[in-house]
Design a protein around this motif. Sequence first.
Motif, short mmCIF file in Angstrom:
data_model
loop_
_atom_site.label_atom_id
_atom_site.label_comp_id
_atom_site.label_asym_id
_atom_site.label_seq_id
_atom_site.Cartn_x
_atom_site.Cartn_y
_atom_site.Cartn_z
N UNK A 1 64.96 -27.93 12.66
CA UNK A 1 64.76 -26.75 11.83
C UNK A 1 65.18 -25.50 12.59
N UNK A 2 65.95 -24.64 11.95
CA UNK A 2 66.42 -23.42 12.59
C UNK A 2 65.25 -22.49 12.88
N UNK A 3 65.34 -21.78 13.99
CA UNK A 3 64.29 -20.85 14.38
C UNK A 3 64.82 -19.42 14.42
N UNK A 4 63.92 -18.47 14.43
CA UNK A 4 64.28 -17.05 14.47
C UNK A 4 63.30 -16.32 15.38
N UNK A 5 63.69 -15.14 15.82
CA UNK A 5 62.80 -14.27 16.57
C UNK A 5 61.89 -13.52 15.59
N UNK A 6 60.66 -13.28 16.02
CA UNK A 6 59.71 -12.53 15.20
C UNK A 6 58.67 -11.90 16.11
N UNK A 7 58.17 -10.73 15.70
CA UNK A 7 57.05 -10.10 16.40
C UNK A 7 55.77 -10.79 15.95
N UNK A 8 54.95 -11.22 16.93
CA UNK A 8 53.74 -11.97 16.63
C UNK A 8 52.59 -11.47 17.49
N UNK A 9 51.37 -11.84 17.11
CA UNK A 9 50.22 -11.69 18.00
C UNK A 9 49.24 -12.82 17.72
N UNK A 10 48.59 -13.28 18.81
CA UNK A 10 47.72 -14.45 18.74
C UNK A 10 46.24 -14.11 18.77
N UNK A 11 45.92 -12.81 18.89
CA UNK A 11 44.53 -12.37 18.87
C UNK A 11 44.52 -10.89 18.52
N UNK A 12 43.40 -10.39 18.05
CA UNK A 12 43.26 -8.97 17.80
C UNK A 12 43.10 -8.25 19.13
N UNK A 13 43.66 -7.04 19.21
CA UNK A 13 43.53 -6.31 20.45
C UNK A 13 44.48 -5.13 20.54
N UNK A 14 44.72 -4.65 21.76
CA UNK A 14 45.58 -3.49 21.99
C UNK A 14 47.05 -3.84 21.78
N UNK A 15 47.95 -2.87 21.89
CA UNK A 15 49.38 -3.16 21.67
C UNK A 15 49.93 -4.26 22.55
N UNK A 16 49.32 -4.48 23.69
CA UNK A 16 49.83 -5.51 24.61
C UNK A 16 49.75 -6.93 24.05
N UNK A 17 48.99 -7.13 22.97
CA UNK A 17 48.92 -8.48 22.40
C UNK A 17 50.19 -8.84 21.64
N UNK A 18 51.03 -7.84 21.34
CA UNK A 18 52.27 -8.10 20.59
C UNK A 18 53.33 -8.72 21.48
N UNK A 19 54.06 -9.65 20.94
CA UNK A 19 55.16 -10.26 21.69
C UNK A 19 56.23 -10.75 20.72
N UNK A 20 57.43 -10.95 21.25
CA UNK A 20 58.52 -11.52 20.45
C UNK A 20 58.52 -13.02 20.69
N UNK A 21 58.19 -13.78 19.65
CA UNK A 21 58.16 -15.22 19.74
C UNK A 21 59.18 -15.84 18.79
N UNK A 22 59.00 -17.11 18.54
CA UNK A 22 59.92 -17.82 17.66
C UNK A 22 59.14 -18.52 16.56
N UNK A 23 59.74 -18.48 15.38
CA UNK A 23 59.17 -19.14 14.22
C UNK A 23 60.30 -19.81 13.46
#
Length: 331
Positions: A1-23
């Motif tokens: 399955x093809x993947x793409x970049x996306x901005x994600x976060x795995x918990x609530x919190x400050x801006x540092x929880x944001x990251x560019x992952x793959x979906x």
Amino acid sequence: MAEMKAVLFDRFGPPEVLYVGRRPVPATGPEEVLVRVHAAGVNGGDLHDRTGKVRLVTGRAFPKGCGIDFAGEVAEVGAAVRGVREGRRVWGLLGRRTGSMAEYVAVGPRHLAPAPENLTPEEAVSLLAGAATALTALRDKAALQPGERLLVRGGSGGVGSVAVQVGRLLGAHVVALAGGRNLDFVRGLGAEEALDHRTTPLSALGRFDVVLDTVGTEQARVRRLLAPGGRMVAVTVDFDRPLAGIATVLGSLVHGKGRIRVFSGNPDSALLAEAARLAERGDLVPVVDTVHPLDGVADAQRALAAGGVRGKHVVRVAAQTGWPAGPSQRA
């Protein structure tokens, strides 16, 4: 399955929880359109999603995506969709979900329309949510009339900067509250009066036929600025005191003058197409504060939270070719 970049976060919190992952790239249903995203806007709701202030609505399932609006081009069209072709430049919103800060989104055709032909993706997305909100609030909910006095709280922000323009377009006398350094900027958008919200007491403002509140604080006091027959539209509440804000809105429905009108933004393609026409005619101009790369979303949210924004912070998701240079009014 093809993947793409996306901005994600795995918990609530400050801006540092944001990251560019793959979906996985979203599968295109028969009644959906797959859009290759070029740019997405940074909205106040993104901050509330990330901190968990609206977790009762968004839930606790992770990872979560960011962003509600986008500008891009059609990559694939579902078998049951008519009137949309691959390669067309479009803009739109995801309705009641998030995730536009990704290389692809799948949406129903009622949530998108052809993008303004004279704007870049960054310019287009800086205008989109504000235009849809301001048109709905001022024209449809408040029925703003020529010659009426309009107060815009937060006149330099993503919604307020467009609301000032819509108020001018509808023939109102526009008074805007904004930070001191942004007063000339707001006047340039069409406000007859621009006042520093830090130094101007509410009691000195006079009475208004329509109040558009993009700030959310002190709504009970702001409501007292309404003239007889006045209308107030709130597009947010105070998320630091949400129960008090909701109580003020509900109380206005049954007690005293000046019902506070609220609505959940979910514009259809007709409204998006109308906003595009206004942009192409030059009646509404985009205001881009800063363009951030995809991995700079945390910086963008910090800047928005710090205040003093002129227009919109925008995230460039992917490079694009063939879009116009487009006029822009930049800070």
